[in-house]
Design an enzyme around this catalytic site. Structure first.
Site, PDB file in Angstrom:
ATOM      1  N   ASP D 141       0.818  -1.213   0.000  1.00  0.00           N
ATOM      2  CA  ASP D 141       0.000   0.000   0.000  1.00  0.00           C
ATOM      3  C   ASP D 141       0.855   1.267   0.000  1.00  0.00           C
ATOM      4  OD1 ASP D 141      -2.447   1.336   0.043  1.00  0.00           O
ATOM      5  OD2 ASP D 141      -3.268   0.011   1.589  1.00  0.00           O
ATOM      6  N   ASP D 201      -9.678   3.943  -3.701  1.00  0.00           N
ATOM      7  CA  ASP D 201     -10.383   2.719  -3.302  1.00  0.00           C
ATOM      8  C   ASP D 201     -11.816   2.690  -3.814  1.00  0.00           C
ATOM      9  OD1 ASP D 201      -8.098   2.183  -1.922  1.00  0.00           O
ATOM     10  OD2 ASP D 201      -9.028   2.155   0.064  1.00  0.00           O
TER      11      ASP D 201
END
Lengths: 405, 405, 405, 405
Positions: D141, D201
């Site tokens: 991430d 996202d």
């Protein structure tokens, strides 16, 4: 040691442990600009302690123009001897004696925005001198930065130097980063600062477009001139996507409050209510700027609305999200105790006949949309009647399933 | 020593002390392009001294194409022997004897824009040779920069090398940075240069959109091709947000004046008045470009309007802000002595019936909006009738509460 | 020596002296893609020499997929043994024997776009091996660049390594930089390359919008995905502001010609004429791509129109400027001998009734606008009738005051 | 050795040989967020193995919040002892025993997005510990990256450190890069990672505009805040130009599947079908997120449609291209065996009466446009009736000239 370092590196908002809720206070700039001295500051501190500290405002921040014209022989940046005949520490001590905390100002450049001496490449020296004087807070500006920006890496490096210097003093000093949103500090600074400005400077205009605040977005388009004279509406629109980046320890700073600031275009009472509502719900720092002696009772009521401040300072609330954009906006905050705040804001010039179904307020949670709610008008106990939805107005409702907030 | 350095580092616009007001002068480029020689320059200098110096125009700037085809054995860049048989110093001496100052040109690249030898990586040598010749001014261009740009940091580093080299000569040399606004010089260069171009090159068109000046903004969108053939309107629009970045010592340069320049599309008298009005109010450098022998009396009147020049050179005036944008614009400057200048500018193709209430001119100061003003038409004493608000026209009013400007 | 170096550094388009006019030739890619071998290349070279060299097409360029699967033990990148059993030098010799020049291909990345071995960090070795084989031309692509881009500085550094390596071989090798316009090569590469691509890859579509060519501008907005399937219209629009950056020695490359290329959507004759007109007037390289055996006589006539090629190869012509944009466009080129070319181009779907006054063609020169002109239709002697202004069509006129072009 | 290295450097998607088709699996995040432990994971793995592995889903990915609060004395980042009493290896062993592969999660920052310890500057240690535990997959991430981004070079350097560290372990570990599209990973990461996220996202909303996903493009405009709460429609639009960048070994990751995820706004069955159709055709990874016990039979049918999965996993298919954009879209994929898939997608709020001629589907190939096709409705054998073209619906047809897919 390794353990301590690892823990330290895990803090959002720097490793100083400060800023668990947004800072509240008062700054010299809007009221006095460069014309500050020890007397003004101590007098203001007394009034802040007397009138505002009960509501949570605790920082007395000395902004630009405290500096001497040159560094001393040891390279230390002292206060202007005329304005601060006893030095900064004497002023800080008195601020502390009033039960307040004390803030100072500099720029990550060769000069401050007021063209005084800046701290770029003098970070360790200056941080230490502020710690020695007992300061609790630094606002660190972005003027005259010698081009050290343009990528998050360059900006991070420049601002991290001061973060490190502040930490190295051993004194917890709230780090209020002020680079006007350049290179996206909500991304790069959230581990080193307790708050970060997101835009150019605010002015006391509700919704006037002004060339001097030329960016159209702070997330796209790589604006290089953040400027000033940004309206309440413009900064609220800038902030809308950024709540996700704030958390205890580090906050989006929408700039100081214009409520009761008399220089400039000015805000109506409705506009002040809207401004204070949005800043509170977005969990912006609440830094006031009025001359206390000139503050109207209405503006004082706005700045001290305990229900609204409670939203801002609720340890369990999250920065508001915007459910509806444009000239008529809907904002929602999640509060502690299964409660919510909803604000309807009219930035337009025409009346807004709004009906907002719960299925819109809780569009992503069907259970909440079908629950029974008790709603409170969080502005109804101020000294003005709760008005209909006129231009410039906002309505702020707190909602709770438990029947209390 | 530390004190001196600290003071030096505090200057806006470099530490040379120059540029307390925007520079005024004449450049060889618009009139003669690459076809310059000592005779042309000295003849032009005489006319500049004779006709224009009384109004404040003092720099005689030699632009591109003065260079020899190669550096000499010592690496020094000398003048073209054919065009300057006695070298540059002889020309500079004559310019000085006329009571003028002398400017030179180079590029922060391997070549100049005219494909002569540039100064990149030869900064110390070239700065010293210009100081030795007695030059007082350098225009430093941006062609063929070997990719050394793309962030403020990269551009600052490249241009700071010349700033340092100029300062190291010990001779005060006005530093006119010309990187066409790339990477936002109003941010990174204000401590090292006395002026900085903000856009691609101007052409003598009032409002023609031209593909060759393709940027739509200088503050957003990261344009990589500043280009040329930018109209007066386009540059004025670019400049609108940037006045806040200028101050004594360092100015936004909107490029040279097209008044009286005969090559190209050309400006009407109304358009020239508008152009000169805006450049003056924004405190741009005023660098003329006509062939003096061809200058009409009308254009001469524009270039020498003392009232308008006074706005530009007023030590207490601030760069104009734009109150209204679009095709019909309103600009306002704060002058010394509680006076103001207001310009109404029509860039559109249709007539503009304008009524401007004082509450708009002074939207952010109610006292001023309610004061009694004496207004002067600052163009009424030129040799043309003050016209109605036709396309291309502007009206410039000076306003004073004291009844004088 | 200093003198020689100084002179070398002054070249636009690298110091190899090549590219005084845009290159003309034929590439293997559009006709054969990865399916190339020595036989195909030599057969194509024969036809190029026979049919096209009389009109100026002189480069036979071997595009991607000539490479062996791995570098040899000395690190040298040899040709695929199956496809080139006698190696590259044997092929180059035959190309030279036909009076042509030979081009090769690689990428400034770890792999080429066809996923063969690239030259990044092998610049010296590869440049020398191409020089040893006798190549005269390198197309240097941009795939798999390991992130070495994002500012002009990073891209310049990567591409300059090959420029230096090519120069160090001592053999003049035309350097065709192909980074799809990333970071603005018209700014950073004009001193190191002889041409530079400005956009994503062309496809043989006249005006179809295709997601795979997603940039909306090459000068603003920092597009990171240049892509492919760019139409003739889109590339022409991209190129409009960039003519100012080209000059003898270094040219804007609008990508290869789609005239006569059969794979894909395809161009009508009118569309091919428009495509060839614009590429010629903008002084783009003219690199063909058809399978010669399949080339129709009409397409052959387009590719060999001597009048239009003469505009492209005129040593005194300048890249066309666009006088009118949108779906109906007007382009103008300045030619040698006080002549001009004017093209009217209809990218729209409807008929265009155009009347173009001379005052628009020569908007910035009143003398020219009032001169008497002889106009020539430069497409009238091909084998098709000069049509009215239908969608997809263009009309190209050469104009001369002397009565000849 | 040189040969081996050369070969290694030629891989698209890193040199680990993985990802020849897009990865399929299940992640803990959407179902359990931070509330994971060994039991939940093993129970989920059993259900994944039992219900989903037959359809190709093979990765059981442990997402954020597995970490201990601090690194151990050797600097190793171990699992939270309470949640994983037997450590990670014991869990991985059980996952492997079920015939599945095991994935782990970290961030290229000082903290993960869940504010646990990150791997920045600990790449070698962490990669080795994951290899030691037997992991087959890393999702990496982008939170709290200390400003190390802003150009492809900076982002590549940061993510390449982990690629190198993973390769150095000697264990093939699928590298799922998750930097939300910052700096264009489809350009810089295709040689080092097996997939790369392209946007903020996803949330389980079909087409709601949400301020928290503020970018308007991922290829232009340099968005610095990718955010979250991006709808299916928004990500599909982002992905449209990027299919050209994917290939066996490295894929565009459109984020996990929202089919059957109950938290949030939710998707209707039609919307789930559309979502799964587009992700499959664009060759996105297919990573599910439901709580298996709560998965409806309809959603299960969507996730296990073998025809649609076959498009995603076809070794010869290419990522879909979009033929028509806007609210009503047409997408086309080339499949193996001269077959094609065509999807009609309605993101709008109104009914769409669509007629799509073959000349549009095969606009660039006249032979295909004129061929005879057998068309299959790839959703007709699920447990719902194939509906007309209502809002939110899509229709997916497989077409084959051979009469089979």
């Amino acid at each position: 040691l390794a353990t301590i370092l690892a823990l330290a590196s895990l803090a959002h908002g720097g490793s100083n442990g400060l800023g668990q809720t947004p800072q509240m206070g008062w700054s010299t700039w809007n009221a006095y600009g460069c014309e500050i001295d020890a007397d003004i500051i101590i007098e203001s501190a007394k009034q802040l302690a007397d009138q505002m500290k009960p509501f949570g405002y605790e920082y007395l921040n000395i902004d630009d123009c405290w500096q001497a014209a040159e560094r001393n022989a040891q390279g230390v940046l002292e206060a202007n001897k005329t304005r601060f005949p006893d030095g900064l520490k004497a002023v800080v001590d008195q601020i502390h004696d009033l039960g307040l905390k004390a803030g100072i100002y500099s720029s990550a450049g060769t000069m401050t925005c007021g063209r005084k001496i800046g701290s770029l490449d003098h970070e360790e020296t200056d941080a230490q001198s502020w710690a020695d004087a007992g300061f609790d807070y630094l606002k660190y500006d972005n003027c005259f930065a010698q081009g050290r920006s343009g990528t998050p890496q360059f900006s991070y490096d420049r601002y991290n130097k001061m973060a490190t210097a502040l930490n190295n003093t051993g004194r917890p000093i709230f780090y209020s980063l002020c680079n006007w949103g350049e290179d996206g500090p909500w991304n790069f600074a959230s581990t080193i600062a307790n708050s970060w400005r997101i835009s150019g400077d605010i002015t006391n205009s509700f919704n006037r477009e002004d060339d001097r605040c030329p960016c159209t977005s702070v997330v796209e388009g790589d604006c290089n001139t953040q400027g000033y004279h940004c309206s309440v509406e413009k900064i609220a629109n800038f902030a809308a996507p950024l709540g996700q980046k704030a958390a205890p320890g580090g906050w989006n700073d929408l700039d100081s409050l214009e409520v009761g600031v008399s220089v400039g275009e000015g805000l109506t009472l409705d506009e002040s209510v809207t401004h204070f509502t949005l800043w509170s719900m977005m969990k912006s720092p609440l830094i006031q700027g009025p001359v206390f002696a000139d503050l109207s009772s209405q503006d004082r009521a706005v700045l001290t609305n305990e229900h609204v401040i409670a939203i801002n300072q609720d340890p369990g609330s999250t920065p508001a999200i915007r459910l509806q954009s444009g000239k008529q906006q809907v904002w929602q905050s999640t509060l502690s105790n299964d409660s919510y705040a909803v604000a309807l804001v009219n930035f337009g010039e025409s009346k807004w006949d709004v009906e907002l179904p719960l299925s819109e307020v809780f569009f992503d949670d069907r259970k909440l949309a079908k629950a029974s709610w008790t709603a409170y008008d969080l502005w109804s106990d101020t000294d003005f009647q709760n008005p209909p939805r006129k231009p410039g107005q906002s309505k702020l409702q707190g909602m709770s399933v438990q029947g209390k907030l």
